[in-house]
Design an enzyme around this catalytic site. Sequence first.
Site, PDB file in Angstrom:
ATOM      1  N   LYS A  82      43.431   4.077 -34.009  1.00 19.62           N
ATOM      2  CA  LYS A  82      44.199   3.419 -33.255  1.00 19.62           C
ATOM      3  C   LYS A  82      44.520   1.958 -33.906  1.00 19.62           C
ATOM      4  CE  LYS A  82      44.874   6.593 -30.215  1.00 19.62           C
ATOM      5  NZ  LYS A  82      46.247   7.313 -30.199  1.00 19.62           N
ATOM      6  N   SER A  88      44.945   2.381 -27.283  1.00 15.29           N
ATOM      7  CA  SER A  88      44.020   2.466 -26.306  1.00 15.29           C
ATOM      8  C   SER A  88      43.070   0.928 -26.224  1.00 15.29           C
ATOM      9  CB  SER A  88      42.942   3.220 -26.855  1.00 15.29           C
ATOM     10  OG  SER A  88      41.557   3.340 -26.222  1.00 15.29           O
ATOM     11  N   ARG A 119      24.417   6.433 -22.661  1.00 14.95           N
ATOM     12  CA  ARG A 119      25.141   6.712 -23.850  1.00 14.95           C
ATOM     13  C   ARG A 119      25.340   5.842 -24.860  1.00 14.95           C
ATOM     14  NH1 ARG A 119      30.953   9.801 -22.809  1.00 14.95           N
ATOM     15  NH2 ARG A 119      31.430   7.498 -22.437  1.00 14.95           N
ATOM     16  N   PRO A 120      24.814   6.171 -26.124  1.00 18.86           N
ATOM     17  CA  PRO A 120      24.750   5.079 -27.272  1.00 18.86           C
ATOM     18  C   PRO A 120      26.238   4.976 -27.400  1.00 18.86           C
ATOM     19  CG  PRO A 120      23.596   7.004 -27.905  1.00 18.86           C
ATOM     20  CD  PRO A 120      24.102   7.344 -26.417  1.00 18.86           C
ATOM     21  N   TYR A 144      37.623   7.134 -34.153  1.00 17.06           N
ATOM     22  CA  TYR A 144      38.764   7.189 -33.252  1.00 17.06           C
ATOM     23  C   TYR A 144      39.506   5.826 -32.996  1.00 17.06           C
ATOM     24  CZ  TYR A 144      41.609   7.617 -28.843  1.00 17.06           C
ATOM     25  OH  TYR A 144      42.513   7.502 -28.102  1.00 17.06           O
ATOM     26  N   ASP A 180      28.151   2.952 -25.389  1.00 21.07           N
ATOM     27  CA  ASP A 180      29.019   2.566 -24.205  1.00 21.07           C
ATOM     28  C   ASP A 180      28.900   1.058 -23.820  1.00 21.07           C
ATOM     29  OD1 ASP A 180      30.059   5.028 -23.599  1.00 21.07           O
ATOM     30  OD2 ASP A 180      28.705   5.411 -22.059  1.00 21.07           O
TER      31      ASP A 180
HETATM   32  P1  NAD Z   1      45.967  15.456 -25.422  1.00 20.69           P
HETATM   33  O1  NAD Z   1      45.168  15.876 -26.528  1.00 20.69           O
HETATM   34  O2  NAD Z   1      45.924  16.171 -24.044  1.00 20.69           O
HETATM   35  O3  NAD Z   1      47.651  15.167 -25.975  1.00 20.69           O
HETATM   36  C1  NAD Z   1      47.666  15.196 -27.359  1.00 20.69           C
HETATM   37  C2  NAD Z   1      48.721  16.288 -27.802  1.00 20.69           C
HETATM   38  O4  NAD Z   1      48.997  16.018 -29.214  1.00 20.69           O
HETATM   39  C3  NAD Z   1      48.203  17.621 -27.548  1.00 20.69           C
HETATM   40  O5  NAD Z   1      49.121  18.838 -26.826  1.00 20.69           O
HETATM   41  C4  NAD Z   1      47.894  18.176 -29.244  1.00 20.69           C
HETATM   42  O6  NAD Z   1      48.103  19.546 -29.360  1.00 20.69           O
HETATM   43  C5  NAD Z   1      49.159  17.207 -29.576  1.00 20.69           C
HETATM   44  N1  NAD Z   1      48.631  17.206 -31.373  1.00 20.69           N
HETATM   45  C6  NAD Z   1      47.694  16.615 -31.919  1.00 20.69           C
HETATM   46  N2  NAD Z   1      47.752  16.367 -33.079  1.00 20.69           N
HETATM   47  C7  NAD Z   1      48.992  16.773 -33.411  1.00 20.69           C
HETATM   48  C8  NAD Z   1      49.938  16.883 -34.480  1.00 20.69           C
HETATM   49  N3  NAD Z   1      49.149  16.455 -35.836  1.00 20.69           N
HETATM   50  N4  NAD Z   1      51.110  17.308 -34.458  1.00 20.69           N
HETATM   51  C9  NAD Z   1      51.525  17.411 -33.201  1.00 20.69           C
HETATM   52  N5  NAD Z   1      50.861  17.903 -32.223  1.00 20.69           N
HETATM   53  C10 NAD Z   1      49.614  17.381 -32.257  1.00 20.69           C
HETATM   54  O7  NAD Z   1      45.681  13.972 -25.199  1.00 20.69           O
HETATM   55  P2  NAD Z   1      46.300  12.825 -24.157  1.00 20.69           P
HETATM   56  O8  NAD Z   1      44.969  12.628 -23.130  1.00 20.69           O
HETATM   57  O9  NAD Z   1      47.318  13.444 -23.599  1.00 20.69           O
HETATM   58  O10 NAD Z   1      46.454  11.608 -25.236  1.00 20.69           O
HETATM   59  C11 NAD Z   1      47.686  11.271 -25.679  1.00 20.69           C
HETATM   60  C12 NAD Z   1      47.552  10.318 -26.452  1.00 20.69           C
HETATM   61  O11 NAD Z   1      46.989   8.867 -25.736  1.00 20.69           O
HETATM   62  C13 NAD Z   1      46.482  10.185 -27.638  1.00 20.69           C
HETATM   63  O12 NAD Z   1      47.104   9.783 -28.733  1.00 20.69           O
HETATM   64  C14 NAD Z   1      45.366   9.623 -27.188  1.00 20.69           C
HETATM   65  O13 NAD Z   1      44.290   9.120 -28.243  1.00 20.69           O
HETATM   66  C15 NAD Z   1      45.874   8.272 -26.510  1.00 20.69           C
HETATM   67  N6  NAD Z   1      44.932   7.884 -25.459  1.00 20.69           N
HETATM   68  C16 NAD Z   1      44.202   8.834 -24.608  1.00 20.69           C
HETATM   69  C17 NAD Z   1      43.225   8.358 -23.460  1.00 20.69           C
HETATM   70  C18 NAD Z   1      42.718   9.233 -22.715  1.00 20.69           C
HETATM   71  O14 NAD Z   1      41.800   8.736 -22.265  1.00 20.69           O
HETATM   72  N7  NAD Z   1      43.291  10.424 -22.264  1.00 20.69           N
HETATM   73  C19 NAD Z   1      43.202   6.978 -23.806  1.00 20.69           C
HETATM   74  C20 NAD Z   1      43.830   6.138 -24.477  1.00 20.69           C
HETATM   75  C21 NAD Z   1      44.557   6.726 -25.233  1.00 20.69           C
HETATM   76  C1  WQD Z   2      33.446   6.286 -18.470  1.00 18.52           C
HETATM   77  C2  WQD Z   2      32.358   5.853 -17.687  1.00 18.52           C
HETATM   78  C3  WQD Z   2      30.142   6.334 -19.348  1.00 18.52           C
HETATM   79  C4  WQD Z   2      30.677  10.531 -19.155  1.00 18.52           C
HETATM   80  C5  WQD Z   2      36.544   6.940 -23.421  1.00 18.52           C
HETATM   81  C6  WQD Z   2      36.991   6.308 -24.855  1.00 18.52           C
HETATM   82  C7  WQD Z   2      38.308   5.642 -24.930  1.00 18.52           C
HETATM   83  C8  WQD Z   2      39.366   6.297 -24.064  1.00 18.52           C
HETATM   84  C9  WQD Z   2      39.169   6.699 -22.733  1.00 18.52           C
HETATM   85  C10 WQD Z   2      40.879   7.048 -25.543  1.00 18.52           C
HETATM   86  C11 WQD Z   2      31.333   5.245 -18.831  1.00 18.52           C
HETATM   87  C12 WQD Z   2      30.177   7.158 -17.632  1.00 18.52           C
HETATM   88  C13 WQD Z   2      30.779   9.307 -18.636  1.00 18.52           C
HETATM   89  C14 WQD Z   2      29.520  11.234 -18.274  1.00 18.52           C
HETATM   90  C15 WQD Z   2      28.877   9.090 -17.524  1.00 18.52           C
HETATM   91  N1  WQD Z   2      39.941   7.153 -25.003  1.00 18.52           N
HETATM   92  N2  WQD Z   2      30.038   8.458 -17.848  1.00 18.52           N
HETATM   93  N3  WQD Z   2      28.665  10.549 -17.258  1.00 18.52           N
HETATM   94  O1  WQD Z   2      33.868   5.994 -22.515  1.00 18.52           O
HETATM   95  O2  WQD Z   2      35.237   4.196 -21.147  1.00 18.52           O
HETATM   96  O3  WQD Z   2      36.461   5.705 -22.739  1.00 18.52           O
HETATM   97  O4  WQD Z   2      37.882   7.612 -23.014  1.00 18.52           O
HETATM   98  O5  WQD Z   2      41.428   6.183 -26.285  1.00 18.52           O
HETATM   99  O6  WQD Z   2      38.502   5.295 -26.332  1.00 18.52           O
HETATM  100  O7  WQD Z   2      35.861   5.692 -25.272  1.00 18.52           O
HETATM  101  O8  WQD Z   2      35.472   6.733 -20.761  1.00 18.52           O
HETATM  102  O9  WQD Z   2      35.196   8.848 -19.149  1.00 18.52           O
HETATM  103  O10 WQD Z   2      33.670   8.619 -21.314  1.00 18.52           O
HETATM  104  O11 WQD Z   2      33.188   7.132 -19.818  1.00 18.52           O
HETATM  105  O12 WQD Z   2      28.123   8.247 -16.626  1.00 18.52           O
HETATM  106  O13 WQD Z   2      29.363  12.584 -18.199  1.00 18.52           O
HETATM  107  O14 WQD Z   2      31.518   6.814 -17.404  1.00 18.52           O
HETATM  108  O15 WQD Z   2      28.889   5.770 -19.448  1.00 18.52           O
HETATM  109  O16 WQD Z   2      30.513   4.041 -18.247  1.00 18.52           O
HETATM  110  P1  WQD Z   2      35.127   5.693 -21.750  1.00 18.52           P
HETATM  111  P2  WQD Z   2      34.369   7.919 -20.340  1.00 18.52           P
END
Ligand code: NAD
Ligand code: WQD
Length: 336
Positions: A153, A124, A290-291, A149, A293
Site C-alpha cells: 500500500k 489503508s 497476536r504478534p 501487505y 498488533d
Molecule cells: P476483497 O478481497 O473482498 O476485494 C478485492 C477484489 O479484487 C476481489 O473481488 C478479488 O477477486 C479482486 N482481485 C484481486 N486481485 C485482482 C487482480 N489482480 N485482478 C483483478 N481482480 C483482482 O477485498 P476488500 O475488503 O473489498 O478490499 C478492497 C481493497 O481495499 C483492497 O485493495 C484492500 O487491500 C483494501 N483495504 C481493505 C481493508 C479491509 O479491511 N477490508 C482495509 C484497508 C484496505
Molecule cells: C482488530 C482487533 C485484534 C481477530 C487488519 C489489517 C489492516 C486492515 C484491516 C487492510 C485487534 C483483535 C482480531 C480475532 C481479536 N486491512 N482480534 N480476535 O489488525 O486492526 O487490521 O485489517 O488494510 O491492514 O492489519 O484488524 O480485525 O484483524 O483486528 O481479538 O480473532 O481485534 O487483536 O485488536 P486489524 P483485525
Amino acid sequence: MNILLTGGLGYIGSHTAVELIAHGHDVIIVDNLCNSKPEVLTRLEKIVGKTITFYEFDLREEALLDDVFQKESIDAVLHFAGLKAVGESVEKPLEYYDNNVGSSVTLLRAMERHGVGKLVFSSSATVYGSAESPYSESSPTGVGITNPYGQTKYVIETMMQDVASSNQQLEFVSLRYFNPVGAHESGLIGEDPSDTPNNLFPYIAQVAVGKLDKVKVFGDDYATPDGTGVRDYIHVVDLARGHVAALEHLASGFQAYNLGSGHGTSVLELIAAFSEAAGHEIPYTITARRPGDLASYYAHTDKAAQQLGWSTEKTIQDACRDSWKWQSSNPNGYIN
Ligand code: NAD
Ligand code: WQD
C-alpha cells in the site's frame, strides 16, 4: 461519469458500486474472482435494478485491460483490486508485490495510454506503521510497517505521488481505510471470507451464526480502557459513500484522506454490540496477543470532513445489525 471499478465484486467494491449507481454514475467492473464470487454481480443487479457491465480477468493482463478502456468510455477509476490478508502476505510476499503493485503499474500505464487521469485508490491505515495515533494525513507514513501487505500500500501510494508530480492533468486520491465492517442493509451483499476469517468482525459474525465456536480475544492486557485492542471501525456503506465524495472532489495532484469514524472501539465492546444485535450472547475466550498488533489506533477525520464534505453517519450498532442480517440470511456466504 463512467467509473471503472477494479476488484468491484469484492467486499468494499460491491458496496461502492451500489452507492455510485445511487448517485447517477455508471459502473464497469473488472475482477478476476480470486477472492469473490459471480453471485455478487447477480445480487448487485438485484439491489440497483439494472445490468452492470462486468469483465472477468486479471488486471495484470495488459491487453485485456486495453480492450476495456477502448470499448468503454471510462472517466475515472476506483482501484480496489488486490490481495489483503496480512498473514498470507508474510508467507507469500512476492505474490503480494506482484498482484498489488504489479496490477497498479499495469493500471496506471493503461490509464496513461487512454488519457484517463482520475484515480481513487484503496489504501489503508496500515501505511502509518508506527506513527502515533490518532493518525492524521500529515502523520509520517512508511515507517514501522510490519508486513508486506502494508508495504504494498505504501509503495503504491508513493508511485501515485511520483506519477501525479509528472503530469498536472492527473487527479489522484488515496483513501486510507480504517477497519471496514458491516454490510448493505438489504442483507444481499456483505463480507464473505473464503476461509476462516482473520479479522475480528467477520469472525464474530461467524460465531454469532454458529459456524465457529467462540471468539478468541487476542490479549486483554493492553494499555486500553478494558485491556483489549481498540480500532476505528467504519461501516462499509459510509466507506462506500466516502468514495463517491472523493470522486466528486478530485483535483489536480495527489491527495490522501483518512476514511474512519474518528472513534475507537475495543474488542469486548464490539462483541457486546454484536451480541445485542444477534439477540444472544456471543461466547469468547481471552488468548495471547497476536504478534504485530498495536494496542490502539483511530483516525483524525478533519481533512475528509473539510475537503470532501464527508463524515460517517452510521454507528457500530448499525454495522452489527446489518452484518447480522447478512450473516444470518447467508450463513455460508455467496453460493457461487
Ligand atoms: P476483497 O478481497 O473482498 O476485494 C478485492 C477484489 O479484487 C476481489 O473481488 C478479488 O477477486 C479482486 N482481485 C484481486 N486481485 C485482482 C487482480 N489482480 N485482478 C483483478 N481482480 C483482482 O477485498 P476488500 O475488503 O473489498 O478490499 C478492497 C481493497 O481495499 C483492497 O485493495 C484492500 O487491500 C483494501 N483495504 C481493505 C481493508 C479491509 O479491511 N477490508 C482495509 C484497508 C484496505
Ligand atoms: C482488530 C482487533 C485484534 C481477530 C487488519 C489489517 C489492516 C486492515 C484491516 C487492510 C485487534 C483483535 C482480531 C480475532 C481479536 N486491512 N482480534 N480476535 O489488525 O486492526 O487490521 O485489517 O488494510 O491492514 O492489519 O484488524 O480485525 O484483524 O483486528 O481479538 O480473532 O481485534 O487483536 O485488536 P486489524 P483485525
